[in-house]
Enzyme design. Structure first.
Site, mmCIF file in Angstrom:
data_model
loop_
_atom_site.group_PDB
_atom_site.id
_atom_site.type_symbol
_atom_site.label_atom_id
_atom_site.label_comp_id
_atom_site.label_asym_id
_atom_site.label_seq_id
_atom_site.Cartn_x
_atom_site.Cartn_y
_atom_site.Cartn_z
ATOM 1 N N ASN A 9 6.769 -11.514 7.759
ATOM 2 C CA ASN A 9 7.928 -11.797 6.905
ATOM 3 C C ASN A 9 7.423 -11.928 5.473
ATOM 4 O OD1 ASN A 9 10.150 -12.843 5.594
ATOM 5 N ND2 ASN A 9 10.096 -14.843 6.612
ATOM 6 N N LYS A 11 9.093 -12.263 2.788
ATOM 7 C CA LYS A 11 9.963 -13.083 1.929
ATOM 8 C C LYS A 11 10.246 -12.325 0.616
ATOM 9 C CE LYS A 11 8.251 -17.036 4.364
ATOM 10 N NZ LYS A 11 8.123 -18.468 4.438
ATOM 11 N N HIS A 95 16.611 -17.639 9.255
ATOM 12 C CA HIS A 95 15.360 -18.243 8.771
ATOM 13 C C HIS A 95 15.688 -19.569 8.078
ATOM 14 C CE1 HIS A 95 11.741 -18.957 6.460
ATOM 15 N NE2 HIS A 95 11.130 -18.156 7.321
ATOM 16 N N GLU A 97 14.730 -20.876 5.461
ATOM 17 C CA GLU A 97 14.966 -20.796 4.009
ATOM 18 C C GLU A 97 16.390 -20.346 3.718
ATOM 19 O OE1 GLU A 97 11.528 -18.409 3.177
ATOM 20 O OE2 GLU A 97 10.247 -20.126 3.623
ATOM 21 N N GLU A 167 10.185 -21.937 14.686
ATOM 22 C CA GLU A 167 9.522 -22.212 13.416
ATOM 23 C C GLU A 167 9.865 -23.629 12.964
ATOM 24 O OE1 GLU A 167 8.441 -18.444 11.124
ATOM 25 O OE2 GLU A 167 10.419 -19.039 10.489
ATOM 26 N N GLY A 173 4.970 -22.480 5.376
ATOM 27 C CA GLY A 173 4.416 -22.395 4.020
ATOM 28 C C GLY A 173 3.702 -23.653 3.566
ATOM 29 N N SER A 213 2.865 -21.331 9.194
ATOM 30 C CA SER A 213 1.455 -21.358 8.793
ATOM 31 C C SER A 213 0.528 -20.712 9.827
ATOM 32 C CB SER A 213 1.013 -22.793 8.472
ATOM 33 O OG SER A 213 1.774 -23.304 7.386
HETATM 34 P P1 PGA Z 1 4.390 -19.101 6.751
HETATM 35 O O1 PGA Z 1 5.896 -18.604 6.904
HETATM 36 O O2 PGA Z 1 3.569 -18.315 7.750
HETATM 37 O O3 PGA Z 1 4.016 -18.793 5.327
HETATM 38 O O4 PGA Z 1 4.365 -20.550 7.054
HETATM 39 C C1 PGA Z 1 6.459 -18.349 8.173
HETATM 40 C C2 PGA Z 1 7.884 -17.951 8.012
HETATM 41 O O5 PGA Z 1 8.558 -18.456 7.115
HETATM 42 O O6 PGA Z 1 8.419 -17.111 8.771
#
Ligand code: PGA
Length: 255
Positions: A9, A11, A95, A97, A167, A173, A213
């Site tokens: 992903n 983003k 997601h 976010e 997640e 992140g 992460s």
């Molecule tokens: P990250 O993001 O691996 O940077 O923690 C995962 C995601 O948001 O799908």
């Protein structure tokens, strides 16, 4: 033989020129594997560029979101048929976010799931609890509610096209990642919830991914969980060496 899906992903990173370079570098390194599917999800504006250079045995294409309608007066939105025409086969839905910054709620996500499925896009539905919910011991309830909300319009046939990514929001992140034992428990909850609504066959067929992460150092610990089928990778998917290292780990474990 276990099948893994490793999803990157990106983003809001990777405009067309940068996306072109990244995909070229990934494809130089990635070896096709019968039992591992590799997916990249660039921003909308880079989908067509990536589709033009994609080697489908090495990488598949996904989008990060879609609108619940197939066309109409929805300024700034992008619909399922457009994603299909740009070469996408997958779409991330719900997601954290988007839940947080775009206020996407259960009803809207259920409609987005339906939009993905009627456009033959495989939805990767993200679920996961926030830090306070985690600390207060409500993680399971939150995830069950999110699943029941988002899957309410999915048919018994279509559930076979759905992937679920667990997640935990506090792990995205942040460099903090969930303990494999906790992930194992949550995956059991996810499979049980799907079984209650769609039956045992759907639950055992379901692909459940972990995200938060994920990196080359912790990937093995998650992929070794017998009920896990892959990873949703954010930050590390923008680094070709790290993303391919994760893919290679999956390749070894899929044998
Ligand atoms: P990250 O993001 O691996 O940077 O923690 C995962 C995601 O948001 O799908």
């Amino acid at each position: 033989m276990k099948h893994f899906t490793i999803v990157g992903n990106w983003k809001m990173h990777g405009a067309p020129k940068e996306a072109h370079k990244l995909v070229k570098r990934l494809q130089e390194k990635i070896k096709p594997h019968t039992h591992v599917t590799h997916v990249v999800c660039p921003p909308y504006v880079s989908l067509a560029e990536v589709a033009g250079i994609l080697e489908p045995d090495k990488l598949k294409l996904g989008a990060q979101n879609l609108n619940e309608y197939d066309e109409g007066a929805y300024t700034g939105e992008v619909a399922g048929p457009m994603l299909r025409e740009c070469g996408a086969n997958y779409v991330i839905i719900g997601h954290s976010e988007r839940r947080r910054y775009e206020h996407e709620d259960g009803k809207r996500l259920a409609d987005k799931m339906a939009a993905a499925l009627r456009n033959e896009l495989k939805p990767i539905l993200c679920v996961g609890e926030k830090l306070t919910e985690h600390k207060e011991g409500h993680a399971e309830r939150v995830v069950v509610d999110q699943l029941q909300d988002a899957l309410r319009h999915v048919s018994d046939d279509d559930i076979r096209e759905v992937l679920i990514a667990y997640e935990p929001v506090w792990a995205i992140g942040t460099g903090e990642f969930a303990k494999p034992d906790d992930v194992t428990k949550m995956v059991t909850t996810i499979r049980r919830t799907v079984e209650e609504s769609f039956g045992e066959g759907a639950s055992s067929h379901l692909e459940v991914l972990y995200g938060g992460s994920a990196n080359p150092d912790n990937a093995k610990a998650y992929l070794e969980i017998p009920t896990i089928n892959g990873l949703l990778v954010g930050g590390a998917s923008l680094n070709p060496a790290e993303f391919t290292a994760i893919i290679e780990t999956a390749g070894k474990l899929a044998k």
